[in-house]
Scaffold this motif. Structure first.
Motif, PDB file in Angstrom:
ATOM      1  N   LYS A  22       3.887  32.100 -67.794  1.00  0.00           N
ATOM      2  CA  LYS A  22       4.548  30.800 -67.638  1.00  0.00           C
ATOM      3  C   LYS A  22       5.401  30.784 -66.365  1.00  0.00           C
ATOM      4  O   LYS A  22       6.592  30.463 -66.370  1.00  0.00           O
ATOM      5  CB  LYS A  22       5.413  30.475 -68.850  1.00  0.00           C
ATOM      6  CG  LYS A  22       4.609  30.182 -70.098  1.00  0.00           C
ATOM      7  CD  LYS A  22       5.486  29.663 -71.220  1.00  0.00           C
ATOM      8  CE  LYS A  22       4.641  29.302 -72.434  1.00  0.00           C
ATOM      9  NZ  LYS A  22       5.454  28.751 -73.541  1.00  0.00           N
ATOM     10  N   SER A  23       4.736  31.127 -65.284  1.00  0.00           N
ATOM     11  CA  SER A  23       5.383  31.153 -63.974  1.00  0.00           C
ATOM     12  C   SER A  23       4.476  30.479 -62.954  1.00  0.00           C
ATOM     13  O   SER A  23       3.266  30.298 -63.190  1.00  0.00           O
ATOM     14  CB  SER A  23       5.685  32.591 -63.537  1.00  0.00           C
ATOM     15  OG  SER A  23       4.486  33.330 -63.422  1.00  0.00           O
ATOM     16  N   VAL A  24       5.061  30.121 -61.839  1.00  0.00           N
ATOM     17  CA  VAL A  24       4.343  29.462 -60.747  1.00  0.00           C
ATOM     18  C   VAL A  24       4.352  30.388 -59.542  1.00  0.00           C
ATOM     19  O   VAL A  24       5.411  30.904 -59.153  1.00  0.00           O
ATOM     20  CB  VAL A  24       4.990  28.102 -60.391  1.00  0.00           C
ATOM     21  CG1 VAL A  24       4.269  27.465 -59.215  1.00  0.00           C
ATOM     22  CG2 VAL A  24       4.957  27.180 -61.598  1.00  0.00           C
ATOM     23  N   GLU A  25       3.185  30.587 -58.948  1.00  0.00           N
ATOM     24  CA  GLU A  25       3.044  31.421 -57.763  1.00  0.00           C
ATOM     25  C   GLU A  25       2.663  30.560 -56.568  1.00  0.00           C
ATOM     26  O   GLU A  25       1.886  29.613 -56.698  1.00  0.00           O
ATOM     27  CB  GLU A  25       1.981  32.499 -57.979  1.00  0.00           C
ATOM     28  CG  GLU A  25       2.348  33.529 -59.027  1.00  0.00           C
ATOM     29  CD  GLU A  25       1.293  34.613 -59.157  1.00  0.00           C
ATOM     30  OE1 GLU A  25       0.226  34.473 -58.514  1.00  0.00           O
ATOM     31  OE2 GLU A  25       1.524  35.590 -59.887  1.00  0.00           O
ATOM     32  N   VAL A  58       2.799  36.479 -51.583  1.00  0.00           N
ATOM     33  CA  VAL A  58       2.923  35.658 -52.781  1.00  0.00           C
ATOM     34  C   VAL A  58       4.378  35.650 -53.233  1.00  0.00           C
ATOM     35  O   VAL A  58       5.046  36.689 -53.232  1.00  0.00           O
ATOM     36  CB  VAL A  58       2.017  36.183 -53.914  1.00  0.00           C
ATOM     37  CG1 VAL A  58       2.199  35.335 -55.172  1.00  0.00           C
ATOM     38  CG2 VAL A  58       0.565  36.168 -53.479  1.00  0.00           C
ATOM     39  N   SER A  59       4.849  34.448 -53.605  1.00  0.00           N
ATOM     40  CA  SER A  59       6.178  34.285 -54.155  1.00  0.00           C
ATOM     41  C   SER A  59       6.041  33.626 -55.517  1.00  0.00           C
ATOM     42  O   SER A  59       5.235  32.710 -55.694  1.00  0.00           O
ATOM     43  CB  SER A  59       7.048  33.435 -53.233  1.00  0.00           C
ATOM     44  OG  SER A  59       8.310  33.200 -53.812  1.00  0.00           O
ATOM     45  N   SER A  60       6.822  34.093 -56.500  1.00  0.00           N
ATOM     46  CA  SER A  60       6.677  33.575 -57.863  1.00  0.00           C
ATOM     47  C   SER A  60       8.039  33.242 -58.444  1.00  0.00           C
ATOM     48  O   SER A  60       9.069  33.790 -58.040  1.00  0.00           O
ATOM     49  CB  SER A  60       5.965  34.600 -58.751  1.00  0.00           C
ATOM     50  OG  SER A  60       6.738  35.781 -58.863  1.00  0.00           O
ATOM     51  N   ALA A  61       8.023  32.317 -59.443  1.00  0.00           N
ATOM     52  CA  ALA A  61       9.242  31.910 -60.139  1.00  0.00           C
ATOM     53  C   ALA A  61       8.862  31.392 -61.509  1.00  0.00           C
ATOM     54  O   ALA A  61       7.787  30.809 -61.705  1.00  0.00           O
ATOM     55  CB  ALA A  61       9.988  30.849 -59.350  1.00  0.00           C
ATOM     56  N   THR A  62       9.740  31.583 -62.471  1.00  0.00           N
ATOM     57  CA  THR A  62       9.509  31.061 -63.813  1.00  0.00           C
ATOM     58  C   THR A  62       9.832  29.572 -63.859  1.00  0.00           C
ATOM     59  O   THR A  62      10.500  29.035 -62.971  1.00  0.00           O
ATOM     60  CB  THR A  62      10.370  31.817 -64.829  1.00  0.00           C
ATOM     61  OG1 THR A  62      11.755  31.608 -64.496  1.00  0.00           O
ATOM     62  CG2 THR A  62      10.056  33.312 -64.797  1.00  0.00           C
ATOM     63  N   LEU A  63       9.365  28.918 -64.919  1.00  0.00           N
ATOM     64  CA  LEU A  63       9.607  27.478 -65.049  1.00  0.00           C
ATOM     65  C   LEU A  63      11.091  27.137 -65.145  1.00  0.00           C
ATOM     66  O   LEU A  63      11.541  26.169 -64.505  1.00  0.00           O
ATOM     67  CB  LEU A  63       8.862  26.943 -66.271  1.00  0.00           C
ATOM     68  CG  LEU A  63       7.339  26.844 -66.140  1.00  0.00           C
ATOM     69  CD1 LEU A  63       6.730  26.318 -67.423  1.00  0.00           C
ATOM     70  CD2 LEU A  63       6.957  25.935 -64.971  1.00  0.00           C
ATOM     71  N   PRO A  64      11.919  27.870 -65.907  1.00  0.00           N
ATOM     72  CA  PRO A  64      13.357  27.548 -65.901  1.00  0.00           C
ATOM     73  C   PRO A  64      13.993  27.693 -64.525  1.00  0.00           C
ATOM     74  O   PRO A  64      14.849  26.882 -64.144  1.00  0.00           O
ATOM     75  CB  PRO A  64      13.938  28.554 -66.901  1.00  0.00           C
ATOM     76  CG  PRO A  64      12.810  28.900 -67.806  1.00  0.00           C
ATOM     77  CD  PRO A  64      11.601  28.882 -66.939  1.00  0.00           C
ATOM     78  N   GLU A  65      13.575  28.704 -63.770  1.00  0.00           N
ATOM     79  CA  GLU A  65      14.116  28.861 -62.418  1.00  0.00           C
ATOM     80  C   GLU A  65      13.706  27.702 -61.520  1.00  0.00           C
ATOM     81  O   GLU A  65      14.515  27.197 -60.722  1.00  0.00           O
ATOM     82  CB  GLU A  65      13.629  30.181 -61.826  1.00  0.00           C
ATOM     83  CG  GLU A  65      14.214  31.413 -62.481  1.00  0.00           C
ATOM     84  CD  GLU A  65      13.635  32.689 -61.926  1.00  0.00           C
ATOM     85  OE1 GLU A  65      14.284  33.745 -62.054  1.00  0.00           O
ATOM     86  OE2 GLU A  65      12.524  32.638 -61.352  1.00  0.00           O
ATOM     87  N   LEU A  66      12.450  27.260 -61.658  1.00  0.00           N
ATOM     88  CA  LEU A  66      11.994  26.128 -60.856  1.00  0.00           C
ATOM     89  C   LEU A  66      12.734  24.848 -61.227  1.00  0.00           C
ATOM     90  O   LEU A  66      13.122  24.065 -60.343  1.00  0.00           O
ATOM     91  CB  LEU A  66      10.487  25.930 -61.049  1.00  0.00           C
ATOM     92  CG  LEU A  66       9.570  26.848 -60.250  1.00  0.00           C
ATOM     93  CD1 LEU A  66       8.118  26.621 -60.637  1.00  0.00           C
ATOM     94  CD2 LEU A  66       9.757  26.601 -58.757  1.00  0.00           C
ATOM     95  N   GLN A  67      12.933  24.609 -62.514  1.00  0.00           N
ATOM     96  CA  GLN A  67      13.634  23.394 -62.926  1.00  0.00           C
ATOM     97  C   GLN A  67      15.069  23.386 -62.424  1.00  0.00           C
ATOM     98  O   GLN A  67      15.581  22.352 -61.998  1.00  0.00           O
ATOM     99  CB  GLN A  67      13.598  23.276 -64.444  1.00  0.00           C
ATOM    100  CG  GLN A  67      12.236  22.888 -65.006  1.00  0.00           C
ATOM    101  CD  GLN A  67      12.244  22.758 -66.506  1.00  0.00           C
ATOM    102  OE1 GLN A  67      12.872  23.563 -67.197  1.00  0.00           O
ATOM    103  NE2 GLN A  67      11.566  21.749 -67.026  1.00  0.00           N
ATOM    104  N   GLU A  68      15.707  24.535 -62.457  1.00  0.00           N
ATOM    105  CA  GLU A  68      17.072  24.613 -61.932  1.00  0.00           C
ATOM    106  C   GLU A  68      17.106  24.338 -60.435  1.00  0.00           C
ATOM    107  O   GLU A  68      18.008  23.651 -59.933  1.00  0.00           O
ATOM    108  CB  GLU A  68      17.649  25.993 -62.229  1.00  0.00           C
ATOM    109  CG  GLU A  68      19.104  26.165 -61.764  1.00  0.00           C
ATOM    110  CD  GLU A  68      19.636  27.552 -62.053  1.00  0.00           C
ATOM    111  OE1 GLU A  68      20.786  27.831 -61.653  1.00  0.00           O
ATOM    112  OE2 GLU A  68      18.889  28.359 -62.675  1.00  0.00           O
ATOM    113  N   TRP A  69      16.112  24.855 -59.724  1.00  0.00           N
ATOM    114  CA  TRP A  69      16.052  24.636 -58.273  1.00  0.00           C
ATOM    115  C   TRP A  69      15.708  23.184 -57.947  1.00  0.00           C
ATOM    116  O   TRP A  69      16.270  22.595 -57.019  1.00  0.00           O
ATOM    117  CB  TRP A  69      15.013  25.583 -57.674  1.00  0.00           C
ATOM    118  CG  TRP A  69      14.789  25.385 -56.213  1.00  0.00           C
ATOM    119  CD1 TRP A  69      15.669  25.618 -55.196  1.00  0.00           C
ATOM    120  CD2 TRP A  69      13.604  24.882 -55.588  1.00  0.00           C
ATOM    121  NE1 TRP A  69      15.112  25.312 -53.981  1.00  0.00           N
ATOM    122  CE2 TRP A  69      13.829  24.855 -54.198  1.00  0.00           C
ATOM    123  CE3 TRP A  69      12.367  24.475 -56.064  1.00  0.00           C
ATOM    124  CZ2 TRP A  69      12.868  24.440 -53.278  1.00  0.00           C
ATOM    125  CZ3 TRP A  69      11.397  24.057 -55.157  1.00  0.00           C
ATOM    126  CH2 TRP A  69      11.659  24.035 -53.793  1.00  0.00           C
TER     127      TRP A  69
END
Length: 665
Positions: free
Chosen positions: A359-362, A261-272
């Motif tokens: 509030k993160s995406v996995e 499993v890999s996870s990231a927060t919404l701000p990190e995803l938006q930046e990516w």
């Protein structure tokens, strides 16, 4: 006869004339116009392995436990259109029988025609029918717009390609997609959306359900259809980025070795997402609320599958490219000349989840191993079903024929034989009738049994329900090698080659060699005969037939493709070129046929500096050419080995619209 009349006398006179005319000529009597003159009932159902499906008949499906890639319309007859016509709904232009014309009808017709259109009364029942028709028309228009938007959202979001191999275009260097329709494939080069023979529901099946009239997708909100479609489109687009998302944010890994499993927060995803180009980049600028809704919708979609290919038991120098060296290889005898071959195919499944608490995406990645099964048949001479073709050809080289014609005392004997394209290797998918057929030609000096009899994995990866026919070239003398003699038990004999046509020159790859046109014409006739047989087996659908070949087989197959009078499904050519004698017809039957070419940069037999001229001819004539120059990992140059299978499979996935279009091996 009847015209606009103003007085009662004129109306009465016209009525009397109409009655007389109707009694004398009943078949030509005028009648009152009818609102529903013709009733048409159209029945269109698609019969598939899993039942009857409604929707787009050309949509490719990937049912879970059935054929992984099936066009259900291939198994169904043409839509049956029945037209039922009653005397009441008969077309007014057609003559009525005598019994239907009476005095009252003639009087009504005369009065109706004599009244101006602006002064004709509109009855209450007519008004209600008119309003009902208008409301139905508006409903149909809105329904058509909704379906159009749904298809648009599906097509934009479901385009993806798999594999990490670098692809280089013949004219523009590294492969890039400039059109809007292919931008999704260029930005999602790490994933594929298709289903293996068994497992969870595939994407294509889910899209088919969306196309069905009786299916309501759960990600869509009932309040606003336009907004719902945009959410569904975003869900598909964000899910297509799951492999890249996993690779980018693979910081905290858990679970077993096969599930991570890999996870990231919404701000990190938006930046990516803002750093991406193509699919998904616009969602980096979306607000958090819309992004959360899109990920919540992506959670309800089926997992995304990325095909990883097969593995070798012995990947070292001592291992072979044969199917026996594949992991999970099994073989069982079906009949005297048929055997069932299977091997393991690997894939990764990606599932997107949104965690409201953090509030993160996995992204959950699971590795799976699925079997790929093929039925192999060797068709030899003497087969009860007969040969693949029956065409006479000349065994003697053109140079020796000219020498025999110029010298009456020559001992050269011109030999003729019948071309049967045997022995041949035939591979079939065991899950029912094929949806596509590939005719693949080997290179000069190779053979179907010797080079492809034990390599079904060159063509099958479980994504396409396919039939592959690999014929063998005839044994003939070659003019440029007419000095190659071998001493055998019966004396000296000129060396013969398994060649599709006769070479008159040998320039060692510096430029195109001259060929004997008569030898190519015989092969062209034999291949066209074989192509017609395979099209009949496909139910007459010529666009389901794919041609292909390697080296000299590529040149021969391309010539047969461009001279065939019916449109074909596609072409796959490896380390070959367009012959100068092959006609290129603008707006011809193959103008829309996708032509895939693969070239090795270190090829010294068919060098790119003159091979590209032929492809330019095709492009200038408006053909759909997709040319790629890719290095062979084994650095074999023109004599490619295992990479041949990767190139063929990638082209087949592209032609059959599977989704994974990049080689994985």
């Amino acid at each position: 006869m009847l015209r606009k009349l103003g007085s009662t006398y004129d109306v009465a006179r016209a009525t009397t004339a109409a009655i007389s005319f109707a009694l004398v000529n009943p078949s030509e009597a005028p009648i009152a116009p009818r609102r529903n003159r013709l009733t048409t009932k159209t029945k269109c159902s698609i019969q598939s392995n899993s039942g009857t499906t409604t929707g787009n008949p050309e949509l490719l499906q990937t049912p879970a436990s059935k054929a992984p890639i099936t066009a259900a319309s291939d198994l169904a007859p043409e839509p049956n259109t029945e037209t039922k016509e009653s005397p009441r709904n008969r077309n007014p232009k057609r003559p009525l029988p005598t019994s239907t014309v009476d005095t009252a009808a003639a009087i009504a017709a005369a009065k109706f025609a004599a009244t101006p259109a602006s002064k004709r009364p509109l009855q209450s029942s007519s008004r209600s029918k008119l309003k009902l028709r208008q409301s139905k028309a508006q409903a149909n228009t809105s329904k058509a717009k909704s379906k159009s938007k749904l298809r648009t959202g599906k097509s934009k979001s479901s385009v993806a390609s798999g594999g990490d191999a670098a692809m280089e275009d013949s004219s523009v260097g590294p492969s890039t997609e400039s059109s809007s329709s292919s931008s999704a494939a260029s930005s999602c080069s790490d994933q594929a959306m298709f289903q293996t023979p068994s497992g969870s529901t595939g994407v294509s099946e889910f899209v088919t359900m969306l196309e069905s009239e009786n299916f309501v997708p759960t990600p869509i909100s009932k309040s606003n259809s336009a907004g719902s479609l945009s959410v569904l489109t975003a869900a598909y687009e964000l899910r297509s980025l799951a492999p890249r998302m996993f690779k980018r944010f693979a910081r905290s890994l858990s679970k077993s070795d096969d599930s991570k499993v890999s996870s990231a927060t919404l701000p990190e995803l938006q930046e990516w997402l803002n750093q991406l180009s193509g699919v998904g980049s616009k969602w980096g600028k979306a607000d958090e609320q819309h992004l959360v809704k899109a990920f919540q919708a992506a959670m309800q979609l089926p997992p995304l599958h990325q095909r990883l290919g097969f593995r070798f038991q012995d990947p070292g120098k001592t291992g072979t490219w044969a199917a026996k060296n594949l992991v999970g290889y099994k073989e069982a005898k079906v009949s005297e000349k048929r055997r069932r071959i299977s091997w393991d195919s690997y894939q990764a499944s990606y599932e997107v989840r949104y965690q409201e608490a953090t509030k993160s995406v996995e992204v959950d990645r699971i590795f799976e191993r699925k079997p790929v099964t093929v039925v192999a048949e060797k068709k030899l001479r003497g087969n009860p079903k007969g040969p693949l073709a029956r065409v006479p050809y000349l065994v003697t080289a053109a140079s020796r024929r000219r020498l025999a014609a110029s010298n009456s005392k020559s001992r050269i004997v011109v030999k003729r034989r019948t071309l049967d394209l045997l022995p041949a290797v035939i591979y079939r998918s065991p899950r029912g009738p094929q949806q596509y057929t590939l005719i693949y030609l080997h290179g000069l000096g190779s053979s179907a049994l010797g080079n492809y009899g034990d390599r079904p994995h060159y063509f099958f990866d479980g994504s396409v329900q396919l039939k592959v026919v690999i014929p063998t070239a005839p044994s003939r003398e070659v003019s440029c090698f007419d000095q190659w003699w071998n001493k055998g038990p019966h004396g000296w004999k000129l060396t013969k080659f398994l060649a599709w046509y006769d070479y008159l020159s040998n320039h060692d790859g510096a430029r195109e060699d001259h060929i004997d046109w008569d030898s190519l014409a015989a092969i062209q006739q034999a291949l066209h005969s074989l192509m017609e047989k395979e099209i009949q087996e496909l139910g007459g659908r010529s666009t389901r037939l794919i041609m292909g070949g390697k080296s000299q087989g590529c040149c021969t197959s391309l010539d047969a493709t461009l001279t065939f009078p019916k449109p074909l499904g596609g072409f796959v050519g490896l380390v070959g070129h367009l012959l100068s004698c092959t006609p290129v017809e603008e707006n011809g039957p193959q103008n829309l046929t996708p032509l895939h070419f693969f070239h090795e940069p270190q090829d010294r037999i068919m060098r790119w500096d003159w091979v590209k001229t032929g492809e330019k001819r095709l492009r200038d004539a408006g053909f759909k050419v997709r040319s790629r120059r890719m290095a062979d990992p084994e650095k074999c140059g023109h004599f490619i080995q295992g990479v041949e299978g990767a190139w063929v499979r990638s082209a087949l996935r592209s032609i059959c619209k599977v989704g994974d279009t990049a080689p994985n091996h």
